[in-house]
Scaffold this motif. Sequence first.
Motif, PDB file in Angstrom:
ATOM      1  N   LYS A  56     109.024  26.601  71.710  1.00  0.00           N
ATOM      2  CA  LYS A  56     107.865  26.718  70.824  1.00  0.00           C
ATOM      3  C   LYS A  56     106.753  27.543  71.470  1.00  0.00           C
ATOM      4  CE  LYS A  56     106.006  22.296  72.311  1.00  0.00           C
ATOM      5  NZ  LYS A  56     104.564  22.287  72.269  1.00  0.00           N
ATOM      6  N   LEU A  57     105.860  28.050  70.649  1.00  0.00           N
ATOM      7  CA  LEU A  57     104.775  28.892  71.166  1.00  0.00           C
ATOM      8  C   LEU A  57     103.631  28.027  71.690  1.00  0.00           C
ATOM      9  CD1 LEU A  57     104.889  31.660  68.427  1.00  0.00           C
ATOM     10  CD2 LEU A  57     105.969  31.652  70.672  1.00  0.00           C
ATOM     11  N   GLY A  58     102.918  27.337  70.798  1.00  0.00           N
ATOM     12  CA  GLY A  58     101.846  26.440  71.235  1.00  0.00           C
ATOM     13  C   GLY A  58     100.645  27.168  71.792  1.00  0.00           C
ATOM     14  N   ASP A  59      99.610  26.390  72.133  1.00  0.00           N
ATOM     15  CA  ASP A  59      98.366  26.975  72.662  1.00  0.00           C
ATOM     16  C   ASP A  59      98.098  26.563  74.107  1.00  0.00           C
ATOM     17  OD1 ASP A  59      97.756  24.323  72.407  1.00  0.00           O
ATOM     18  OD2 ASP A  59      95.954  24.593  71.191  1.00  0.00           O
ATOM     19  N   GLY A  60      99.075  25.884  74.723  1.00  0.00           N
ATOM     20  CA  GLY A  60      98.898  25.455  76.118  1.00  0.00           C
ATOM     21  C   GLY A  60      98.514  23.995  76.248  1.00  0.00           C
ATOM     22  N   SER A  61      98.332  23.286  75.127  1.00  0.00           N
ATOM     23  CA  SER A  61      97.934  21.870  75.227  1.00  0.00           C
ATOM     24  C   SER A  61      99.120  20.958  75.548  1.00  0.00           C
ATOM     25  CB  SER A  61      97.242  21.407  73.934  1.00  0.00           C
ATOM     26  OG  SER A  61      98.102  21.528  72.836  1.00  0.00           O
ATOM     27  N   ALA A  62     100.355  21.457  75.371  1.00  0.00           N
ATOM     28  CA  ALA A  62     101.556  20.677  75.731  1.00  0.00           C
ATOM     29  C   ALA A  62     102.236  21.336  76.925  1.00  0.00           C
ATOM     30  CB  ALA A  62     102.512  20.608  74.543  1.00  0.00           C
ATOM     31  N   GLN A  63     102.829  20.497  77.794  1.00  0.00           N
ATOM     32  CA  GLN A  63     103.376  21.057  79.040  1.00  0.00           C
ATOM     33  C   GLN A  63     104.640  21.897  78.829  1.00  0.00           C
ATOM     34  OE1 GLN A  63     103.763  17.626  81.510  1.00  0.00           O
ATOM     35  NE2 GLN A  63     105.160  16.559  80.157  1.00  0.00           N
ATOM     36  N   ASP A 120     105.774   5.756  80.692  1.00  0.00           N
ATOM     37  CA  ASP A 120     106.553   6.986  80.827  1.00  0.00           C
ATOM     38  C   ASP A 120     106.301   7.942  79.659  1.00  0.00           C
ATOM     39  OD1 ASP A 120     107.771   4.878  79.488  1.00  0.00           O
ATOM     40  OD2 ASP A 120     109.798   5.617  79.786  1.00  0.00           O
ATOM     41  N   LEU A 121     105.905   7.385  78.523  1.00  0.00           N
ATOM     42  CA  LEU A 121     105.561   8.193  77.351  1.00  0.00           C
ATOM     43  C   LEU A 121     104.332   9.058  77.654  1.00  0.00           C
ATOM     44  CD1 LEU A 121     106.849   7.954  74.423  1.00  0.00           C
ATOM     45  CD2 LEU A 121     104.787   6.752  73.795  1.00  0.00           C
ATOM     46  N   VAL A 122     103.345   8.437  78.336  1.00  0.00           N
ATOM     47  CA  VAL A 122     102.117   9.153  78.703  1.00  0.00           C
ATOM     48  C   VAL A 122     102.408  10.133  79.841  1.00  0.00           C
ATOM     49  CG1 VAL A 122      99.679   8.897  79.331  1.00  0.00           C
ATOM     50  CG2 VAL A 122     100.814   7.077  78.045  1.00  0.00           C
ATOM     51  N   LYS A 123     103.166   9.667  80.834  1.00  0.00           N
ATOM     52  CA  LYS A 123     103.467  10.514  81.993  1.00  0.00           C
ATOM     53  C   LYS A 123     104.265  11.754  81.611  1.00  0.00           C
ATOM     54  CE  LYS A 123     103.287   6.901  85.509  1.00  0.00           C
ATOM     55  NZ  LYS A 123     104.024   6.119  86.506  1.00  0.00           N
ATOM     56  N   ASN A 124     105.055  11.637  80.545  1.00  0.00           N
ATOM     57  CA  ASN A 124     105.859  12.779  80.105  1.00  0.00           C
ATOM     58  C   ASN A 124     105.134  13.661  79.089  1.00  0.00           C
ATOM     59  OD1 ASN A 124     108.782  12.782  81.269  1.00  0.00           O
ATOM     60  ND2 ASN A 124     108.279  10.640  80.937  1.00  0.00           N
ATOM     61  N   GLY A 125     103.829  13.423  78.930  1.00  0.00           N
ATOM     62  CA  GLY A 125     103.003  14.328  78.130  1.00  0.00           C
ATOM     63  C   GLY A 125     103.193  14.235  76.627  1.00  0.00           C
ATOM     64  N   HIS A 126     103.413  13.011  76.108  1.00  0.00           N
ATOM     65  CA  HIS A 126     103.616  12.860  74.660  1.00  0.00           C
ATOM     66  C   HIS A 126     102.373  12.357  73.915  1.00  0.00           C
ATOM     67  CE1 HIS A 126     107.878  13.731  74.774  1.00  0.00           C
ATOM     68  NE2 HIS A 126     108.037  12.892  75.765  1.00  0.00           N
ATOM     69  N   PRO A 145      95.430  16.719  75.347  1.00  0.00           N
ATOM     70  CA  PRO A 145      96.438  15.839  75.947  1.00  0.00           C
ATOM     71  C   PRO A 145      95.824  14.773  76.846  1.00  0.00           C
ATOM     72  CG  PRO A 145      96.356  17.927  77.111  1.00  0.00           C
ATOM     73  CD  PRO A 145      95.408  18.058  75.949  1.00  0.00           C
ATOM     74  N   ILE A 146      96.446  13.613  76.881  1.00  0.00           N
ATOM     75  CA  ILE A 146      96.072  12.578  77.846  1.00  0.00           C
ATOM     76  C   ILE A 146      96.896  12.859  79.094  1.00  0.00           C
ATOM     77  CG2 ILE A 146      96.031  10.105  78.358  1.00  0.00           C
ATOM     78  CD1 ILE A 146      94.202  10.856  76.050  1.00  0.00           C
ATOM     79  N   ILE A 147      96.217  13.205  80.176  1.00  0.00           N
ATOM     80  CA  ILE A 147      96.910  13.588  81.411  1.00  0.00           C
ATOM     81  C   ILE A 147      96.644  12.541  82.475  1.00  0.00           C
ATOM     82  CG2 ILE A 147      97.056  15.320  83.242  1.00  0.00           C
ATOM     83  CD1 ILE A 147      96.137  17.405  81.162  1.00  0.00           C
ATOM     84  N   LEU A 148      97.717  12.002  83.046  1.00  0.00           N
ATOM     85  CA  LEU A 148      97.573  11.073  84.170  1.00  0.00           C
ATOM     86  C   LEU A 148      97.613  11.879  85.453  1.00  0.00           C
ATOM     87  CD1 LEU A 148      99.828   8.061  83.151  1.00  0.00           C
ATOM     88  CD2 LEU A 148      97.362   8.156  83.185  1.00  0.00           C
ATOM     89  N   ARG A 149      96.571  11.767  86.242  1.00  0.00           N
ATOM     90  CA  ARG A 149      96.537  12.499  87.506  1.00  0.00           C
ATOM     91  C   ARG A 149      97.385  11.806  88.552  1.00  0.00           C
ATOM     92  NH1 ARG A 149      90.051  13.445  87.962  1.00  0.00           N
ATOM     93  NH2 ARG A 149      89.881  15.225  86.562  1.00  0.00           N
ATOM     94  N   LYS A 150      97.670  12.523  89.628  1.00  0.00           N
ATOM     95  CA  LYS A 150      98.482  11.971  90.711  1.00  0.00           C
ATOM     96  C   LYS A 150      97.869  10.695  91.271  1.00  0.00           C
ATOM     97  CE  LYS A 150      99.633  12.706  95.532  1.00  0.00           C
ATOM     98  NZ  LYS A 150      98.875  11.569  96.024  1.00  0.00           N
ATOM     99  N   GLU A 151      96.531  10.696  91.418  1.00  0.00           N
ATOM    100  CA  GLU A 151      95.869   9.549  92.038  1.00  0.00           C
ATOM    101  C   GLU A 151      95.647   8.379  91.070  1.00  0.00           C
ATOM    102  OE1 GLU A 151      92.732  12.651  90.975  1.00  0.00           O
ATOM    103  OE2 GLU A 151      94.734  12.602  91.839  1.00  0.00           O
TER     104      GLU A 151
END
Length: 631
Positions: free
Chosen positions: A31-38, A505-511, A576-582
Amino acid sequence: MAGNAQYTEDSIKSLDWREHIRLRPGMYIGKLGDGSAQDDGIYVLVKEILDNSIDEHMMGHGRTIDIKISELKVEVRDYGRGIPLGKVIDCVSKINTGGKYDSGAFQKSVGLNGVGTKAVNALSDFFKVQSYREGQCKVALFEKGILIEDREVVKSSERNGTKITFSPDASVFKNYHFIPEYLENQIWNYAFLNAGLTINYNGKKFFSERGLYDLLDRKVDDDRRYPIIHLKGNDIEVAITHSNQYGEEYYSFVNGQFTTQGGTHLAAFREAIVKSIREFYKKDYDASDIRQSVVASIAVRVQEPVFESQTKTKLGSQNIGPDGPTLRTFVNDFIKTELDNYLHKNPETANALLKRILQSERERKEISGIKKLANERAKKANLHNKKLRDCRVHYDDPKAAEDVKSETMLFITEGDSASGSITKSRNVQTQAVFSLRGKPLNCYGMTKKVVYENEEFNLLQHALNIEDGIENLRYRKIVIATDADVDGMHIRLLIMTYFLQFFPDLVKNGHLYILETPLFRVRNKKETIYCYSDEERQRAIQKLGNKPEITRFKGLGEISPGEFGGFIGEDIKLEPIILRKETKIADLLSFYMGKNTPTRQNFIIDNLKIEKDIINDEPNREVEVKEQETA
C-alpha cells in the motif's frame, strides 16, 4: 454499450517497466499510505534500497552502512563492491537485470529478484545512483524512472560501494512524512539480524553483538520470567522467553526480511515449541498454556524463498531449499534438539518456564466456564450484532489483494450520532464501525476474566477475531474515534487500557490509531478550509479575510456525513499509538488508569488543549501519539 466494444490487436497494451510500476505500485510495494503505518510504502522504499546493501554485507563485502533521512530525502551509502560500472543504469532501470539471478553470488539474499530498486526509481521524484569501484565512479540521475543525466565514468578516491539518493514522489505518496520510531525499528532489525554490522543513521550508531538475543532483550526488558534462551544453528537462530503480559509476541525473519505476517517458518516454530516442551516435561500440556505470554524471535535463511506478495511480509515456502527438508521438519528438528539440551543444562530456567505454564493453565481453567457462555452469547450477537457494522473485505482474507487488505480498518466510536456519521460516509469495502454504549469499563488491574464477563469487551474481541492471538486479525487498523473533549479523551484512555492490558501485541505491532478530525471549519462563499489546530484556524482566517464563517466542531456527531466522508477517505489523518523501547506497560497503565491521584488529574488537565486533545511529550510519558504540529 461496453459489451459491443471492439476487441482487436489495438486493445492489447504493453507498458514499459516504469509505466507499469507507476500504474500498479501496490503490486511492487504494497500500500502507499502517508507514513502513519509502519508498513506504508515510503518505508518499503527505504527497505528495498537497504536490502541491497545488506546483501553485500552478507556476502562479506562492507561492515558499515550510512543512512541519512530528512523530511523528504533518503540517502543510503554502503561499502560493498559497488555496482559494476557498465551496468549501473541497467541495474536500477531494467526489470530482470541484477545480480540476484546468479545464485552463486546471492545464495540466500534479501532482495530476491532485483525488482525493488527499479520500483524505488520509478516511484521517486528524484533518484541518483553513484557506484564507486576500483578508483572510479559512475553517476546517473533519474526523475520518476526516466533517465535525465548519464555522466561519464570519472576517477575517484572514495572507498568502493554504492550510494543511492532518492525522494519519494509526492504525487504518489500524498502528504507523506517519515516517523523516526518506525525507521529506527526497521534499522534495529537489520542490526539484530546482522551481528557485527554497523549502521549509522542520522548520526546515531546501530550495532548488535548478540543478534536475536539483543532483539528480545530490547523488547521484554525486565518483564521476563527467566533468562532469554538463545539458540543458533546453520541457517536458523531463535530467542525465547516468557513475560507477564497476555498474548503471544513473535518477531519472525526470512533472509533478513521482517515477515510481519509470519508464514510457514513461524507456524513451524509455534508448533515446535509446544512439541519440544511437552516432550521435555513428559506431559501433554495445552498448546495455549505453553505459548501464553511467550515472547520469541526466529530467523531462518532459505534458498529461493517464495513469499505471498512482493512486499515479502508472509513466507509461503514449504522447503528450506530445492534439495533440503521441509521448513516444518527443519525447524522442528532444530528446536527439539537444541531447546531440550538447553533446558537440561539450565534447570532453573526449566523450573521458571514450568511455573509460567502452570500459571497459564490455572488462569485458563478459572475462566473456562464463563468463556464458554460468553462465546455462545457472542455467536448469537454476531448474527444480528447492532454494535458492529462490518465491511466486505478483511485483513485475514487470503483472496483479497494485499493493498486492499491493508486499508481495512475498524472505527471504535461512542454514541449513536458519531457512529451514524461514520457509518453513512465510510467505505463499505474496507471500513467497519463498532459502537460503544458509553464509557467502557476501566479494566486496569483486572484479569482476562473481565473480557468475557463484560459483553462489550467480548463482542469487540470477537469483532477483531483476536481471542487466540492476532494472527487472524480482521482489520489492519483499529481506529479510536472519540470527541475532542474531556469525555472523549477519557474514553480514548479506557479503550487504550483494554488493548494494552489484554492485547499488548496488537499495539506493539502498530495496529492501534487515533482518528484526527478537524476542530474548526472556516469558510466564505468561495472556499472552505478545515483546521486541525488553533494555529491552522488563525492561518485560515488570515487567508480568507473579511470575517469568514467559523464553526467549532465539539463532537463527531456535529459533522455531517457528507463532510465526514472527506475526513475518513483518501486524506484520513491517523495518529499511531507507538510504544517506545523504554515503555513499561505496567507503569504506563498505573499512571493513567490507577488510583485517581492529583498528579494524574493535573497531567490530564494540563495536556487537554482547547485546539486538540493530545497526550503531550512529557518526560514521564510512555505512549506517544505522534503529532506533527505539537512535536
